[in-house]
Scaffold this motif. Sequence first.
Motif, PDB file in Angstrom:
ATOM      1  N   ASP A 219       0.622  -1.187  -0.197  1.00 31.11           N
ATOM      2  CA  ASP A 219       0.117   0.129  -0.045  1.00 31.11           C
ATOM      3  C   ASP A 219       0.808   1.106   0.304  1.00 31.11           C
ATOM      4  O   ASP A 219       1.249   1.803   0.977  1.00 31.11           O
ATOM      5  CB  ASP A 219      -1.042   0.035   1.487  1.00 31.11           C
ATOM      6  N   GLU A 221      -0.477   4.548  -1.097  1.00 32.04           N
ATOM      7  CA  GLU A 221      -0.458   5.204  -0.084  1.00 32.04           C
ATOM      8  C   GLU A 221      -0.219   5.444   1.438  1.00 32.04           C
ATOM      9  O   GLU A 221       0.239   6.497   1.789  1.00 32.04           O
ATOM     10  CB  GLU A 221      -2.077   5.555  -0.524  1.00 32.04           C
ATOM     11  N   ARG A 222      -0.365   4.393   1.852  1.00 30.89           N
ATOM     12  CA  ARG A 222      -0.572   4.511   3.525  1.00 30.89           C
ATOM     13  C   ARG A 222       0.793   4.328   3.994  1.00 30.89           C
ATOM     14  O   ARG A 222       1.028   3.866   5.590  1.00 30.89           O
ATOM     15  CB  ARG A 222      -1.005   3.461   3.644  1.00 30.89           C
ATOM     16  N   ARG A 223       1.988   3.446   3.183  1.00 29.77           N
ATOM     17  CA  ARG A 223       3.774   3.791   3.288  1.00 29.77           C
ATOM     18  C   ARG A 223       3.341   2.528   4.320  1.00 29.77           C
ATOM     19  O   ARG A 223       4.003   2.261   5.097  1.00 29.77           O
ATOM     20  CB  ARG A 223       4.204   5.206   3.218  1.00 29.77           C
ATOM     21  N   ILE A 224       2.476   1.108   3.723  1.00 30.13           N
ATOM     22  CA  ILE A 224       3.163  -0.184   4.869  1.00 30.13           C
ATOM     23  C   ILE A 224       2.800  -1.009   3.573  1.00 30.13           C
ATOM     24  O   ILE A 224       2.297  -0.887   2.230  1.00 30.13           O
ATOM     25  CB  ILE A 224       1.999  -0.289   5.489  1.00 30.13           C
ATOM     26  N   THR A 237       2.493  -5.952   9.755  1.00 28.54           N
ATOM     27  CA  THR A 237       2.480  -4.729   9.018  1.00 28.54           C
ATOM     28  C   THR A 237       3.755  -4.073   9.248  1.00 28.54           C
ATOM     29  O   THR A 237       4.036  -3.982   9.695  1.00 28.54           O
ATOM     30  CB  THR A 237       0.993  -3.886   9.187  1.00 28.54           C
ATOM     31  N   PRO A 239       6.009  -0.793   8.444  1.00 28.64           N
ATOM     32  CA  PRO A 239       6.241   0.442   7.936  1.00 28.64           C
ATOM     33  C   PRO A 239       7.295   0.796   6.508  1.00 28.64           C
ATOM     34  O   PRO A 239       8.041  -0.060   6.243  1.00 28.64           O
ATOM     35  CB  PRO A 239       5.893   1.175   8.743  1.00 28.64           C
ATOM     36  N   THR A 245       9.668   3.353  -0.262  1.00 32.10           N
ATOM     37  CA  THR A 245       8.118   3.890  -0.519  1.00 32.10           C
ATOM     38  C   THR A 245       8.902   4.106  -2.293  1.00 32.10           C
ATOM     39  O   THR A 245       8.701   4.022  -3.127  1.00 32.10           O
ATOM     40  CB  THR A 245       8.174   4.935   0.090  1.00 32.10           C
TER      41      THR A 245
END
Length: 357
Positions: A219, A221-224, A237, A239, A245
Motif C-alpha cells: 500500500d 499511499e499508506r506506506r505499509i 505490517t 512501515p 517507498t
Amino acid sequence: MATIVKTPAGTWKAVIRKTGWPTNAKTFRTKRDAEDWSRRTEDEMVRGVYIQRSGSERMTLEMALKRYLNDITPTKKPTTQRGETSKAKKLTEHLGKYSLAALSAEIIANYRDKRLNEKGRTGTTSNNTVRLELALLSHLFTVAIQEWGLGLTFNPVLNIRKPSPGEGRNRRLSPDEERRLLAAVNKHSNPMLGWIVGIALETGMRSAEISTLRGPMVDLERRIVKLVDTKNDGQRTVPLSRRATELFKAAMANPARPGDCHLVFFGEPGKDGIRRPYAFTKIWGILIKELGLSDFRFHDLRHEAVSRLVEAGLSDQEVSAISGHKSMQMLKRYTHLRSEDLVKKIDKIKQRNLRKV
C-alpha cells in the motif's frame, strides 16, 4: 511355545504363535540366539509388555528420512522444506545405514561431535547447524513413535546434550561496503536486484518475505506492506521509510512486468508456464564474491536494518513489531549497536545535562 527350525541357508528361524498376539518370526545365526530371543519375547507377551520391534529394526534412517521428506516436510514452508532436505543429506551420509532401533544416544552423540569438528568451505560446522540437524532427527523419532507404529519406545536424541545456538552473527556493513554493494546491485542488468537489496536494508524484511510479495500486499499511499505468511506463522505490517517507498514505486512501475503477473519481483516462466519469484541467490553470491565481501550474507541486511532501527531510537517493542521477532531475546541477537554511535549519544546526553546546570 516357539518353533525353531534350521533354514536351507544354515541359519535358525524362530516362530512364535501365541493367542492374542500376531505371529512373530525372526532369523538368527545360531540356535542359541533363536532360543534366547524366543524366551524373552514369550516372557514379555505373558507380562503384557511385548512391543513389536521388527519395523524399527528393518527401517534404516535413510529409509525413514525419505518417508519423512515425502510425508511430513511438504506440510511446511518452502524455505523449511529446502533446509530439511539439506539436513537430511548430512544425516543420511553419516547415519543412514543404521536401523532406527540401533540408533542409540551414544551413536548420535558421536555424530554431534564429529559434525562439530567437520571442516567445510567456510570453516568448521557451526553449533547452530548441528543443533538444527539434531532437531530434525528428533522430530523424525517423535513422528515414528506416534504415527508410524514401528515399535520404538523412546527418542534417543532427547538423551544427549545439544550444541548451544551460539551468540549469533554480528556482521555490520561499513559505509564503504554499503556504498560499493549498492553501486554493484544497482548496476546489474536486472533492476529488481537493486530494489530488493535496498528494500531489505530499509525494512529488515527477510529474503523470502520480499521475493514472494504480491501487488495487493503493498500500500504505497499508506506506506505499509502487509505480510500474511511469515516465518513465525503470523501476519505483520511493515512501515515503509521514504526511501523504501521510492524503491517500491519503481518496482511496482516495472514496465517488464506482464499484465497477468501479481508478483512484485518475478522470474521467467517455468516449463509449466507459471511465473515464480525472482531467483537472485546465485547473482547475489557472485557479486558479493567480486566485492570481496564473501563473509556477508543476504540475511545480514536484515541484521543491519534492525540494528539501525534501534540506533534511531525505536523501542524494543516498536522494533519487534516491524521485524516480527517474537521474543526480546531473539531481537537482541540483531541489535548490536556500534560503539562509536553509543559514544556520540553519551556525549550528547552529558552536554545536555551540563547546559541544565
